[in-house]
Design a protein around this motif. Structure first.
Motif, PDB file in Angstrom:
ATOM      1  N   GLU A 117       0.838  -1.201   0.000  1.00 39.09           N
ATOM      2  CA  GLU A 117       0.000   0.000   0.000  1.00 39.09           C
ATOM      3  C   GLU A 117       0.874   1.253   0.000  1.00 39.09           C
ATOM      4  O   GLU A 117       1.933   1.284   0.618  1.00 39.09           O
ATOM      5  CB  GLU A 117      -0.925   0.016   1.204  1.00 39.09           C
ATOM      6  CG  GLU A 117      -1.991  -1.066   1.170  1.00 39.09           C
ATOM      7  CD  GLU A 117      -3.050  -0.871   2.238  1.00 39.09           C
ATOM      8  OE1 GLU A 117      -3.059   0.203   2.880  1.00 39.09           O
ATOM      9  OE2 GLU A 117      -3.862  -1.795   2.434  1.00 39.09           O
ATOM     10  N   PHE A 118       0.397   2.279  -0.688  1.00 41.01           N
ATOM     11  CA  PHE A 118       1.132   3.542  -0.716  1.00 41.01           C
ATOM     12  C   PHE A 118       0.165   4.711  -0.817  1.00 41.01           C
ATOM     13  O   PHE A 118      -0.980   4.564  -1.239  1.00 41.01           O
ATOM     14  CB  PHE A 118       2.124   3.575  -1.894  1.00 41.01           C
ATOM     15  CG  PHE A 118       1.466   3.662  -3.247  1.00 41.01           C
ATOM     16  CD1 PHE A 118       1.110   4.890  -3.800  1.00 41.01           C
ATOM     17  CD2 PHE A 118       1.202   2.505  -3.973  1.00 41.01           C
ATOM     18  CE1 PHE A 118       0.500   4.965  -5.044  1.00 41.01           C
ATOM     19  CE2 PHE A 118       0.592   2.575  -5.220  1.00 41.01           C
ATOM     20  CZ  PHE A 118       0.239   3.808  -5.756  1.00 41.01           C
TER      21      PHE A 118
ATOM     22  N   LYS B 219      -1.960   0.309  -4.534  1.00 35.57           N
ATOM     23  CA  LYS B 219      -1.079  -0.794  -4.185  1.00 35.57           C
ATOM     24  C   LYS B 219      -0.070  -1.031  -5.311  1.00 35.57           C
ATOM     25  O   LYS B 219      -0.381  -0.838  -6.482  1.00 35.57           O
ATOM     26  CB  LYS B 219      -1.878  -2.074  -3.940  1.00 35.57           C
ATOM     27  CG  LYS B 219      -2.794  -2.013  -2.738  1.00 35.57           C
ATOM     28  CD  LYS B 219      -3.533  -3.328  -2.547  1.00 35.57           C
ATOM     29  CE  LYS B 219      -4.428  -3.277  -1.306  1.00 35.57           C
ATOM     30  NZ  LYS B 219      -5.161  -4.568  -1.110  1.00 35.57           N
ATOM     31  N   ALA B 220       1.111  -1.464  -4.895  1.00 36.23           N
ATOM     32  CA  ALA B 220       2.149  -1.842  -5.851  1.00 36.23           C
ATOM     33  C   ALA B 220       2.471  -3.311  -5.665  1.00 36.23           C
ATOM     34  O   ALA B 220       2.456  -3.832  -4.539  1.00 36.23           O
ATOM     35  CB  ALA B 220       3.401  -0.991  -5.638  1.00 36.23           C
TER      36      ALA B 220
ATOM     37  N   ALA C 212       6.876   7.167  -3.736  1.00 35.89           N
ATOM     38  CA  ALA C 212       5.485   7.591  -3.591  1.00 35.89           C
ATOM     39  C   ALA C 212       5.377   8.898  -2.826  1.00 35.89           C
ATOM     40  O   ALA C 212       4.508   9.730  -3.106  1.00 35.89           O
ATOM     41  CB  ALA C 212       4.678   6.500  -2.886  1.00 35.89           C
ATOM     42  N   ARG C 213       6.272   9.105  -1.851  1.00 36.83           N
ATOM     43  CA  ARG C 213       6.194  10.309  -1.032  1.00 36.83           C
ATOM     44  C   ARG C 213       6.956  11.473  -1.677  1.00 36.83           C
ATOM     45  O   ARG C 213       7.778  12.141  -1.057  1.00 36.83           O
ATOM     46  CB  ARG C 213       6.709  10.008   0.381  1.00 36.83           C
ATOM     47  CG  ARG C 213       5.777   9.084   1.143  1.00 36.83           C
ATOM     48  CD  ARG C 213       6.254   8.789   2.544  1.00 36.83           C
ATOM     49  NE  ARG C 213       5.318   7.939   3.260  1.00 36.83           N
ATOM     50  CZ  ARG C 213       4.252   8.356   3.948  1.00 36.83           C
ATOM     51  NH1 ARG C 213       3.991   9.645   4.028  1.00 36.83           N
ATOM     52  NH2 ARG C 213       3.462   7.509   4.569  1.00 36.83           N
TER      53      ARG C 213
ATOM     54  N   TRP D 223       3.810  -3.636 -11.079  1.00 37.58           N
ATOM     55  CA  TRP D 223       2.404  -3.329 -11.377  1.00 37.58           C
ATOM     56  C   TRP D 223       1.918  -2.369 -10.296  1.00 37.58           C
ATOM     57  O   TRP D 223       2.032  -2.664  -9.110  1.00 37.58           O
ATOM     58  CB  TRP D 223       1.581  -4.622 -11.381  1.00 37.58           C
ATOM     59  CG  TRP D 223       0.088  -4.472 -11.433  1.00 37.58           C
ATOM     60  CD1 TRP D 223      -0.731  -3.937 -10.484  1.00 37.58           C
ATOM     61  CD2 TRP D 223      -0.784  -4.919 -12.488  1.00 37.58           C
ATOM     62  NE1 TRP D 223      -2.043  -4.007 -10.871  1.00 37.58           N
ATOM     63  CE2 TRP D 223      -2.112  -4.604 -12.100  1.00 37.58           C
ATOM     64  CE3 TRP D 223      -0.565  -5.549 -13.711  1.00 37.58           C
ATOM     65  CZ2 TRP D 223      -3.208  -4.914 -12.896  1.00 37.58           C
ATOM     66  CZ3 TRP D 223      -1.667  -5.854 -14.502  1.00 37.58           C
ATOM     67  CH2 TRP D 223      -2.971  -5.535 -14.102  1.00 37.58           C
ATOM     68  N   VAL D 224       1.381  -1.227 -10.705  1.00 38.09           N
ATOM     69  CA  VAL D 224       0.868  -0.238  -9.749  1.00 38.09           C
ATOM     70  C   VAL D 224      -0.571   0.087 -10.121  1.00 38.09           C
ATOM     71  O   VAL D 224      -0.873   0.369 -11.287  1.00 38.09           O
ATOM     72  CB  VAL D 224       1.717   1.060  -9.763  1.00 38.09           C
ATOM     73  CG1 VAL D 224       1.107   2.095  -8.821  1.00 38.09           C
ATOM     74  CG2 VAL D 224       3.160   0.763  -9.369  1.00 38.09           C
TER      75      VAL D 224
END
Length: 213
Positions: A97-98, A112-113, A137-138, A166-167
């Motif tokens: 999760e991101f 999710k990645a 991500a941040r 895969w994202v």
């Protein structure tokens, strides 16, 4: 649920960390003043009781949400374990999760990645893959760029036979503004090495992801 699928075939080098260039970084006080300006612009009064400490809170929150600018993915992936008992099949970490923010509107997107790679000479700790996702991500970027950066960082650090990323994410710039389509998801993928060149390996990765849902 609507899904937008984007397969990336980027061959150029993706910059790992944005640069300040010749422009100096603003001070915390200047950042807080910028928040007050935005509050006035939307029609609020920064001096009312409920908003007095909002500029400080916003700046502090931004420090946490965008801490990825201070993370070095190469350092995160620097420790490689070569003693894996001869294991040479797919290493897959799914459902990472991101939370991120798009660079176009600075509005959040979350998802999710799923990361897989075929080791050549060694492996990294599984938590390191999740940390690499967080490092990118941040920051402000597009989902496409983030996907390519994750794959490139792993490819450069591990030199594996192949990397698959895969994202999937929901973008608030589509859900809460613009077309206002809640639930629509964007999917981006990036494949290198064997996963890019061998359709059977690519399909095996995709099947392993989908079978776990």
């Amino acid at each position: 649920m609507d899904e937008v699928v984007k397969t990336l075939k980027l061959k150029q080098t993706v910059p790992a960390t944005p640069q300040w260039g010749a422009q100096a970084r603003p001070s915390r006080h200047e950042a807080e003043d910028a928040v007050r300006t935005l509050l006035r612009w939307i029609g609020e009064d920064p001096g009312r009781e409920g908003l007095l400490d909002t500029p400080k809170r916003v700046v502090k929150a931004h420090e946490e949400m965008f801490r990825g600018y201070h993370d070095d993915p190469a350092e995160i992936l620097s420790t490689v374990f070569e003693d894996v008992g001869g294991y040479d099949d797919i290493v897959l970490v799914r459902d990472i999760e991101f939370f991120s923010h798009c660079e176009h509107h600075m509005v959040p997107f979350r998802g999710k990645a799923h990361i897989g790679y075929l080791p050549e000479g060694g492996v990294v700790g599984l938590s390191k893959l999740a940390r690499v996702v967080d490092a990118y991500a941040r920051r402000l970027q597009t989902q496409e760029t983030m996907t390519a950066q994750i794959a490139q960082a792993i490819d450069e650090a591990l030199k594996p036979r192949g990397v698959a990323v895969w994202v999937e994410a929901e973008h608030m710039c589509m859900s809460m503004r613009g077309v206002c389509k809640s639930g629509a998801k964007t999917i981006t993928t990036q494949f290198t090495g064997v996963f890019r060149d061998d359709p059977a390996e690519q399909m095996r990765f995709l099947t392993m992801i989908r079978d776990g849902r």
